[in-house]
Design an enzyme around this catalytic site. Structure first.
Site, PDB file in Angstrom:
ATOM      1  N   GLU A 140       0.836  -1.211   0.000  1.00 37.24           N
ATOM      2  CA  GLU A 140       0.000   0.000   0.000  1.00 37.24           C
ATOM      3  C   GLU A 140       0.869   1.258   0.000  1.00 37.24           C
ATOM      4  O   GLU A 140       0.568   2.232  -0.702  1.00 37.24           O
ATOM      5  CB  GLU A 140      -0.947  -0.016   1.204  1.00 37.24           C
ATOM      6  N   GLU A 165      -4.243  -9.515   3.896  1.00 37.31           N
ATOM      7  CA  GLU A 165      -5.029  -9.183   5.096  1.00 37.31           C
ATOM      8  C   GLU A 165      -6.237 -10.090   5.313  1.00 37.31           C
ATOM      9  O   GLU A 165      -6.630 -10.355   6.453  1.00 37.31           O
ATOM     10  CB  GLU A 165      -5.497  -7.723   5.021  1.00 37.31           C
TER      11      GLU A 165
END
Length: 693
Positions: A105, A125
């Site tokens: 990210e 995640e």
């Protein structure tokens, strides 16, 4: 701060220095923002490179800060990415080895990305029951396309950089020094005045978007079942297409906050940390010297022996399988070869790998052929007299320093060690069937087991891709000692009014991979029968339902005999309810004078699971298990307990221990109520408002 700042010509280099994988902890986040501020304030600096020291760009969030205030303290990852993305000077990510989760990210928030070949890229995640919470669901679809991004986010799978080389995620794929290449790219970006590319500005065009996402929801929903995160991932990616960027970010954040609070995510995070905690043994430092394991030997070529041998071959360790008779040896090695051939047919193994692995497994009928092995694992019949013969022979045969291990599932490892003149070299390695598939390895520490032996076997468990959990010596260790109480309750339920298919169905709906009776048929009902016969002599005070004995007296040992609690057809593993067994159960209740009653699925689940919990509390109190999460790891990796419930001890915590005690008090008023006497630890923790974990 765990980020360093250096200047190369007119380019600032911010290097993350938070080993082992440059997790984006509070100090690292502070370091990035401080470095960015310094570079932006310095008029001599024209570009910025962000990279990671050591063996990763960044593996994402710092797991040491999970559930602590530092994890979300400002600057949080969203703040960091906002600073990077808004920079008027070009920011280049120099990515190598690992770019996962928050690390990816962060890289997507940079204007350009120079990536080393072989870099592993992922947003994993979902495996912790959440979704990427710092723009991952919004930027990845803009950079690599909606469908591949959705697949990566929903599965959490890792993709090598080479597969993404032609996407907007990667500006340059390089071999060799990635920082050097990124510095050259930064200089070019300045000299050629390359426009700064912000992922947030990319417009996504997806024909029939609504229909695509509805199809995705139907597909993902069917697979995800008890896990809410995958469907939330679909919603967040849909927002990247159907909503403006900032609105998509808001939807992602709301989904992330919702998922963090779910019991499923808490259970998955518990399992994640539990697996890491299991490898830590308080009195054995991480730098304890270990013994080299370059070769192995297995005594016994049966189902367990062959499966154990495959673990070593899969890890590239040569292994010799010893048998007493050539027919048994040939049969065992043929099964191993067939297992590998089946994997090859399914496309999981190449012909070269098959040849390589079968080439690492040799057979022998002579103890002299194994004397130089670094570890020998005995996998013979579960009988102390048989084990005695084997270990006396191993003691006389094996070289000094060899580790002598027993794959016993219940027997006293200290007694086995006493059959040798080197008890410090003896340890229990309880593999689970099928041994080449099941992740759990119960590592049984004897009273005299050497610390270096335990450290070596723990290290070996990782090498052969097992979750090693340490147990002390007791009858059944952690897993089988607890499953005995579970099985006792299952037997009592049959006497009181349930039938095998109802019990199995209730437990499987709860989330177990398999109910107790289907499990018995798979493992072989004769195994439990043999153990009960031993118990009748050693522990005459323990009461069992006689139903299972009556079943075994008819030779119904399970799938291997084509009949057990259920009926089976040749070549078909489907469990078909058996009228014969149902009649046997009903008649046995009548003989005992028990009036059968309707038993609810809720009662079945509570009695089976709380029997596990109560025995687990005894095991914890006695120090047989080091921590409650170790017990949970045993059940998650070896007994099919639903991962999204976190294991029996964690599940009891989530229900509230006082509520568990109330139910146990209720069952104590029924038949065999003495089985429900609470473990002192359970009663104490409940009274103090505490939990196991």
């Amino acid at each position: 701060m765990t980020a360093e700042y250096h200047v190369h010509g007119h380019t600032a280099v911010i290097t993350l220095t938070n080993p082992p994988v440059n997790g984006l902890g509070f100090s690292t986040r502070q370091g990035i923002v401080a470095g960015m501020t310094r570079a932006l304030d310095d008029s001599a600096i024209t570009a910025i490179v962000i990279t990671g020291a050591g063996r990763a760009f960044s593996g994402g969030a710092d797991i040491r800060e999970f559930n602590k205030p530092a994890a979300t303290a400002a600057p949080n990852l969203l703040d960091v990415i906002a600073v990077v993305e808004a920079s008027p000077k070009p920011v280049v990510a120099a990515m190598h080895a690992v770019a996962m989760g928050g690390g990816l990210e962060l890289a997507m928030g940079c204007h350009f990305r120079v990536v080393a070949t072989g870099t592993q890229i992922a947003l994993p995640e979902v495996k912790l029951g959440v979704l990427p919470g710092a723009g991952g669901t919004q930027r990845l679809p803009r950079l690599i396309g909606v469908e591949p991004a959705l697949n990566m986010i929903v599965s959490g799978s890792t993709v090598p950089a080479e597969k993404l080389a032609k996407t907007a995620l990667i500006d340059e794929l390089v071999e060799g020094d990635v920082v050097k290449a990124a510095l050259a790219f930064a200089e070019r970006a300045v000299s050629e005045k390359l426009p700064l590319k912000r992922a947030r500005d990319i417009k996504i065009k997806l024909p029939n978007a609504e229909a695509f996402f509805q199809f995705s929801r139907n597909t993902v929903g069917a697979v995800a079942k008890n896990y809410p995160a995958p469907l939330k991932c679909v919603d967040a990616v849909a927002a990247s297409v159907l909503k403006p960027f900032d609105e998509g970010m808001r939807i992602e954040r709301e989904a992330f906050m919702y998922l963090v609070g779910t019991s499923e995510s808490k259970a998955l995070r518990h399992a994640f940390f539990g697996e890491r905690a299991a490898s830590k043994i308080p009195d054995i430092p991480e730098d304890t010297p270990t013994r080299p394991i370059r070769s192995a030997a297995i005594i016994g070529a049966g189902t367990m022996g062959g499966g154990i041998a495959m673990n070593f071959a899969n890890a590239g360790i040569p292994v010799t399988v010893l048998e007493m008779k050539s027919e048994a040896l040939e049969k065992g090695l043929a099964v191993v070869r067939k297992n590998y051939e089946n994997s090859m047919k399914k496309g999981k193994l190449s012909a070269e790998k098959l040849a390589e692995r079968t080439g690492l497994i040799k057979g022998s009928l002579d103890y002299a052929d194994i004397r130089d092995a670094d570890i020998v694992i005995e996998a013979v019949f579960e009988d102390l007299a048989v084990k005695e013969q084997v270990f006396k022979k191993l003691d006389a045969t094996m070289k000094p320093g060899a580790i002598l291990a027993s794959n016993t599932s219940t027997l006293d490892v200290d007694k086995i060690a006493a059959f040798t003149s080197r008890p410090e070299d003896v340890i229990g390695t309880h593999f689970f069937s099928p041994a080449n598939v099941m992740k759990l390895l119960e590592i049984v520490r004897g009273q005299k087991t050497g610390k270096d032996v335990l450290a070596t076997v723990m290290q070996l468990s990782k090498k052969i891709k097992k979750t090693g959990v340490v147990s002390g010596v007791c009858d059944g260790f952690i897993g089988n000692r607890m499953i005995e109480q579970y099985s006792r309750q299952a037997g009592f339920l049959l006497e009181e009014g349930a039938l095998p298919q109802q019990v199995d169905r209730a437990v499987e709906r709860f989330g177990f991979a398999m109910g107790p009776f289907r499990m018995g048929d798979l493992a072989g009902n004769d195994v439990g029968w043999y153990i009960r016969k031993r118990r009748y002599i050693e522990k005459p005070g323990i009461v069992y339902s006689k139903t299972a004995d009556l079943l075994c007296e008819q030779g119904r040992f399970g799938q291997k005999t084509g009949a057990g609690w259920y009926d089976y057809k040749p070549g078909d593993r489907t469990a078909y309810p058996s009228d014969l067994v149902d009649n046997l159960i009903v008649n046995h209740s009548r003989e005992l004078g028990i009036e059968r009653r309707k038993i609810s699925d809720a009662e079945i689940v509570e009695r089976l699971v709380f029997a596990l919990v109560n025995e687990g509390a005894h095991i914890l109190e006695e120090g047989i298990a080091l921590r409650a999460s170790d017990i949970d790891m045993v059940y998650l990796t070896g007994y099919g307990f639903p991962v999204y419930r976190g294991g029996p001890m964690f599940y009891a915590d989530t229900l509230g221990l006082p509520n568990v005690l109330v139910a146990m008090h209720r069952y104590a008023k029924g038949r065999h109520g003495d089985a429900w006497k609470p473990a002192p630890l359970l009663a104490r923790l409940a009274a103090e408002g505490k939990t196991f974990n």
